[in-house]
Write a protein that holds these residues in place. Structure first.
Motif, PDB file in Angstrom:
ATOM      1  N   SER A 260       0.836  -1.211   0.000  1.00  0.00           N
ATOM      2  CA  SER A 260       0.000   0.000   0.000  1.00  0.00           C
ATOM      3  C   SER A 260       0.868   1.258   0.000  1.00  0.00           C
ATOM      4  CB  SER A 260      -0.925   0.003   1.218  1.00  0.00           C
ATOM      5  OG  SER A 260      -1.878  -1.025   1.123  1.00  0.00           O
ATOM      6  N   SER A 261       1.940   1.231   0.771  1.00  0.00           N
ATOM      7  CA  SER A 261       2.855   2.381   0.811  1.00  0.00           C
ATOM      8  C   SER A 261       3.447   2.642  -0.563  1.00  0.00           C
ATOM      9  CB  SER A 261       3.976   2.126   1.825  1.00  0.00           C
ATOM     10  OG  SER A 261       3.458   1.979   3.126  1.00  0.00           O
ATOM     11  N   GLN A 262       3.874   1.581  -1.245  1.00  0.00           N
ATOM     12  CA  GLN A 262       4.465   1.725  -2.575  1.00  0.00           C
ATOM     13  C   GLN A 262       3.441   2.218  -3.589  1.00  0.00           C
ATOM     14  OE1 GLN A 262       7.649   1.637  -3.533  1.00  0.00           O
ATOM     15  NE2 GLN A 262       8.072   1.397  -1.333  1.00  0.00           N
ATOM     16  N   PHE A 263       2.183   1.766  -3.466  1.00  0.00           N
ATOM     17  CA  PHE A 263       1.139   2.219  -4.377  1.00  0.00           C
ATOM     18  C   PHE A 263       0.943   3.725  -4.266  1.00  0.00           C
ATOM     19  CE2 PHE A 263      -3.386   3.437  -4.699  1.00  0.00           C
ATOM     20  CZ  PHE A 263      -3.572   3.234  -6.062  1.00  0.00           C
ATOM     21  N   PHE A 264       0.803   4.234  -3.036  1.00  0.00           N
ATOM     22  CA  PHE A 264       0.562   5.666  -2.865  1.00  0.00           C
ATOM     23  C   PHE A 264       1.791   6.490  -3.224  1.00  0.00           C
ATOM     24  CE2 PHE A 264      -3.089   4.117  -0.501  1.00  0.00           C
ATOM     25  CZ  PHE A 264      -4.056   5.001  -0.922  1.00  0.00           C
ATOM     26  N   LYS A 265       2.979   5.964  -2.972  1.00  0.00           N
ATOM     27  CA  LYS A 265       4.192   6.668  -3.397  1.00  0.00           C
ATOM     28  C   LYS A 265       4.215   6.814  -4.919  1.00  0.00           C
ATOM     29  CE  LYS A 265       7.692   5.908   0.181  1.00  0.00           C
ATOM     30  NZ  LYS A 265       9.040   5.358   0.466  1.00  0.00           N
ATOM     31  N   ARG A 266       3.872   5.729  -5.609  1.00  0.00           N
ATOM     32  CA  ARG A 266       3.879   5.743  -7.080  1.00  0.00           C
ATOM     33  C   ARG A 266       2.834   6.716  -7.615  1.00  0.00           C
ATOM     34  NH1 ARG A 266       0.825   2.616 -10.317  1.00  0.00           N
ATOM     35  NH2 ARG A 266       0.393   1.091  -8.674  1.00  0.00           N
ATOM     36  N   ILE A 267       1.621   6.693  -7.032  1.00  0.00           N
ATOM     37  CA  ILE A 267       0.548   7.571  -7.496  1.00  0.00           C
ATOM     38  C   ILE A 267       0.912   9.041  -7.281  1.00  0.00           C
ATOM     39  CG2 ILE A 267      -1.807   8.339  -6.980  1.00  0.00           C
ATOM     40  CD1 ILE A 267      -1.797   5.887  -8.686  1.00  0.00           C
ATOM     41  N   VAL A 268       1.425   9.358  -6.101  1.00  0.00           N
ATOM     42  CA  VAL A 268       1.766  10.750  -5.782  1.00  0.00           C
ATOM     43  C   VAL A 268       2.925  11.227  -6.663  1.00  0.00           C
ATOM     44  CG1 VAL A 268       2.681  12.294  -4.012  1.00  0.00           C
ATOM     45  CG2 VAL A 268       0.867  10.670  -3.433  1.00  0.00           C
ATOM     46  N   ALA A 269       3.953  10.401  -6.802  1.00  0.00           N
ATOM     47  CA  ALA A 269       5.107  10.774  -7.626  1.00  0.00           C
ATOM     48  C   ALA A 269       4.691  11.017  -9.071  1.00  0.00           C
ATOM     49  CB  ALA A 269       6.182   9.684  -7.548  1.00  0.00           C
ATOM     50  N   GLU A 270       3.813  10.158  -9.600  1.00  0.00           N
ATOM     51  CA  GLU A 270       3.343  10.307 -10.978  1.00  0.00           C
ATOM     52  C   GLU A 270       2.481  11.558 -11.129  1.00  0.00           C
ATOM     53  OE1 GLU A 270       2.736   9.259 -15.050  1.00  0.00           O
ATOM     54  OE2 GLU A 270       4.246   8.753 -13.533  1.00  0.00           O
ATOM     55  N   THR A 271       1.635  11.824 -10.146  1.00  0.00           N
ATOM     56  CA  THR A 271       0.792  13.026 -10.173  1.00  0.00           C
ATOM     57  C   THR A 271       1.648  14.283 -10.192  1.00  0.00           C
ATOM     58  OG1 THR A 271      -0.986  11.897  -8.964  1.00  0.00           O
ATOM     59  CG2 THR A 271      -1.012  14.305  -8.960  1.00  0.00           C
ATOM     60  N   ILE A 272       2.665  14.329  -9.335  1.00  0.00           N
ATOM     61  CA  ILE A 272       3.558  15.487  -9.280  1.00  0.00           C
ATOM     62  C   ILE A 272       4.309  15.656 -10.602  1.00  0.00           C
ATOM     63  CG2 ILE A 272       5.660  16.388  -8.187  1.00  0.00           C
ATOM     64  CD1 ILE A 272       4.663  15.135  -5.560  1.00  0.00           C
ATOM     65  N   ARG A 273       4.789  14.545 -11.155  1.00  0.00           N
ATOM     66  CA  ARG A 273       5.555  14.611 -12.412  1.00  0.00           C
ATOM     67  C   ARG A 273       4.692  15.173 -13.544  1.00  0.00           C
ATOM     68  NH1 ARG A 273       5.989  12.080 -16.977  1.00  0.00           N
ATOM     69  NH2 ARG A 273       4.432  10.502 -16.420  1.00  0.00           N
ATOM     70  N   VAL A 274       3.470  14.653 -13.695  1.00  0.00           N
ATOM     71  CA  VAL A 274       2.580  15.102 -14.771  1.00  0.00           C
ATOM     72  C   VAL A 274       2.221  16.567 -14.599  1.00  0.00           C
ATOM     73  CG1 VAL A 274       0.272  14.815 -15.764  1.00  0.00           C
ATOM     74  CG2 VAL A 274       1.662  12.802 -15.237  1.00  0.00           C
ATOM     75  N   ARG A 275       1.946  16.971 -13.379  1.00  0.00           N
ATOM     76  CA  ARG A 275       1.560  18.372 -13.147  1.00  0.00           C
ATOM     77  C   ARG A 275       2.701  19.322 -13.471  1.00  0.00           C
ATOM     78  NH1 ARG A 275      -2.365  18.842  -7.792  1.00  0.00           N
ATOM     79  NH2 ARG A 275      -3.770  17.141  -8.358  1.00  0.00           N
ATOM     80  N   LYS A 276       3.916  18.937 -13.114  1.00  0.00           N
ATOM     81  CA  LYS A 276       5.068  19.801 -13.404  1.00  0.00           C
ATOM     82  C   LYS A 276       5.335  19.866 -14.903  1.00  0.00           C
ATOM     83  CE  LYS A 276       7.587  19.545  -9.016  1.00  0.00           C
ATOM     84  NZ  LYS A 276       8.820  19.085  -8.324  1.00  0.00           N
ATOM     85  N   GLU A 277       5.266  18.716 -15.574  1.00  0.00           N
ATOM     86  CA  GLU A 277       5.552  18.681 -17.004  1.00  0.00           C
ATOM     87  C   GLU A 277       4.508  19.426 -17.823  1.00  0.00           C
ATOM     88  OE1 GLU A 277       5.929  14.617 -18.151  1.00  0.00           O
ATOM     89  OE2 GLU A 277       7.929  14.349 -17.252  1.00  0.00           O
ATOM     90  N   GLN A 278       3.233  19.318 -17.422  1.00  0.00           N
ATOM     91  CA  GLN A 278       2.159  19.908 -18.205  1.00  0.00           C
ATOM     92  C   GLN A 278       1.639  21.233 -17.636  1.00  0.00           C
ATOM     93  OE1 GLN A 278      -0.908  16.984 -18.998  1.00  0.00           O
ATOM     94  NE2 GLN A 278       0.583  15.364 -19.433  1.00  0.00           N
ATOM     95  N   GLY A 279       2.258  21.687 -16.542  1.00  0.00           N
ATOM     96  CA  GLY A 279       1.860  22.962 -15.934  1.00  0.00           C
ATOM     97  C   GLY A 279       0.451  22.950 -15.383  1.00  0.00           C
TER      98      GLY A 279
END
Length: 520
Positions: A260-279
């Motif tokens: 569960s910890s790894q799932f939420f880490k992956r989701i949050v990291a991906e969300t942050i990456r997409v938001r930064k890349e796409q503004g």
């Protein structure tokens, strides 16, 4: 001559062998030390002249699941009914259970600098994702995180989030309307958890999920996994980590499962990456934490991915399970009390009609009877049975009873405010087992003794997400009532008896009602 008996030989060896003598001495010293420790703890409050419940910090009634935690806390609360507070032991830590509303105000509001923290079950070294959340953090770290998150839950942010949450509630109600086979007897805990999953996924992570259509989506499955934190087995794990954190770390024991910890880490990291890349900018908790991550300065704590994930996890847990449980109790009481349900339905219909079939944030804010119903549900079934505060600097309590002395409270001692017991004290809430929304009418609300009603806590440590929880609960109830009549079934437990095998409050056999489509 007969040979010596084996018993006399072993006895002789016991005292003649230096190793055996040393071992016997060490065991005797150990027994004496343990006995002395137990005796000191057992008599601690008696020596300090405080009314107390004799205990070593463990109730076998709870361990053996003979009594629910809420009932146990109420039993302790009533143990010395004329005292302002009662002395207890939590393992080896002295605790006072506060009974007097004025003392509760002092500890949680007026003298907050003496009691600013919670006593956490696990620190960030043992379990980073649990130890770094806003509930567990202490001192300046807590203050910084609280200030970072607070803008997520202002009235203006609630307005922005309202449409997203309302869409989830409308789709949930419409799905049930299209599947009447699910409604003749529905497990509301299972169903409402699916709704809260969708709400959190969209409002906190910006991810669209429909948990009724996609029954096994990973958000929901992970929600079920982390919600086990409210089980009795998890409470034993908490006690172990609290008593032996180093051993817990050595054994790799954590509050949340690694998966569960790894799932939420992956989701949050991906969300942050997409938001930064796409503004992408969304007015939610993740965005505020990303802004905090970009701050620099000598006094600014560095925000890591773990810091962000920890907040997302605790927000998910509170929204997924705790808020869903509130919805279950509200639905149960409406099913049992048809007169209350009908009055609430009339209010809901009025505001939907005024909005041409839609509900607005302003209309929801004007639903006075909805507020009364939810307030009474929170009184009868508060989200937490008790709330604690950790003393960080020496504090003096007034006498617990006339004729007693003042008591000095040392740092690292703990106070408990018995939320459930106060909410069920007939002195403050007459006929407390009755579900009566009129307690919270404009005429009666002012009669409630201050600091006896605290479903979300009090003071600076009050639950940060209470507005959000109320908003998503009101929207669910409104959208469901517009389509359905809530009814009891043969599985509905009334009056509710709490399941002793569960730490959280829930009826034996679970939450069950029927949803019957309204005749238009």
């Amino acid at each position: 001559m007969e040979p010596p008996s084996s018993s006399s030989s072993s006895s002789s060896w016991l005292f003649s062998s230096p190793f055996a003598f040393l071992l016997t001495t060490l065991v005797a010293i150990g027994v004496l030390k343990v006995t002395g420790f137990v005796y000191r703890r057992f008599t601690y409050w008696m020596k300090h002249g405080v009314p107390y419940k004799p205990s070593l910090g463990i109730s076998w009634n709870l361990i053996l699941q003979r009594m629910h935690f809420a009932d146990y806390c109420q039993y302790i609360y009533n143990y010395v009914p004329d005292a302002k507070y009662i002395g207890l032991m939590d393992m080896s830590t002295p605790v006072v259970l506060l009974r007097d509303p004025e003392l509760i105000k002092d500890v949680m509001v007026k003298d907050f600098e003496h009691f600013p923290d919670h006593k956490t079950f696990s620190n960030e070294e043992v379990d980073p994702l649990f130890g770094k959340n806003v509930f567990s953090l202490r001192g300046n770290r807590w203050k910084e995180m609280r200030n970072t998150l607070s803008p997520s839950f202002t009235a203006s942010k609630m307005k922005v989030m309202f449409e997203l949450v309302s869409k989830c509630a409308r789709e949930f109600a419409e799905y049930l309307a299209d599947h009447p086979e699910l409604c003749s007897s529905i497990d509301t805990k299972e169903a409402f958890r699916r709704y809260t999953t969708d709400v959190i996924a969209t409002s906190a992570f910006g991810i669209s999920v429909n948990s009724m259509k996609d029954q096994n989506n990973e958000f929901f499955i992970r929600g079920l996994e982390i919600s086990k934190i409210n089980s009795f087995k998890a409470m034993l794990k908490f006690m172990f980590l609290q008593a032996a954190p180093r051993l817990g770390k050595l054994l790799g024991i954590t509050i949340f499962s690694p998966a569960s910890s790894q799932f939420f880490k992956r989701i949050v990291a991906e969300t942050i990456r997409v938001r930064k890349e796409q503004g992408i900018v969304r007015p939610d908790m993740i965005h505020l934490l990303m802004q905090a991550q970009d701050k620099e300065g000598p006094s600014v704590h560095e925000f890591t991915l773990d810091d962000i994930v920890a907040q997302a996890l605790i927000f998910f847990l509170a929204g997924f399970d705790t808020t869903a449980t509130l919805m279950c109790f509200v639905a149960h009481e409406l099913a049992v009390h048809r007169d209350i349900q009908d009055r609430l339905w009339e209010e809901v219909e009025k505001h939907f009609a005024e909005g041409n079939g839609e509900i607005t944030y302003e209309a929801m804010s004007k639903m006075a009877y909805m507020d009364m119903v939810l307030s009474e549900a929170l009184r009868k079934y508060p989200p937490v049975v008790l709330t604690d505060r950790l003393c960080v600097k020496r504090y003096e309590f007034p006498p617990a009873k006339p004729g007693f002395k003042n008591v000095v409270f040392e740092a690292d001692y703990t106070t408990w405010a018995p939320v459930y017991a106060l909410h069920h004290d007939p002195k403050y809430f007459p006929n407390p087992s009755k579900f009566d929304p009129e307690r919270f009418s404009d005429e009666n609300r002012n009669n409630i003794v201050p600091y006896t009603y605290m479903p979300f806590g009090l003071g600076p440590r009050k639950c940060i997400g209470n507005r959000f929880a109320l908003m998503e609960t009101k929207l669910l109830v409104a959208h469901l009532l517009r389509i359905f009549v809530f009814k009891t079934t043969e599985k509905t437990v009334e009056p509710i008896v709490f399941d002793k095998k569960q730490f959280a409050m829930q009826p034996i056999g679970g939450f069950w009602i029927a949803l019957e489509k309204r005749q238009k």
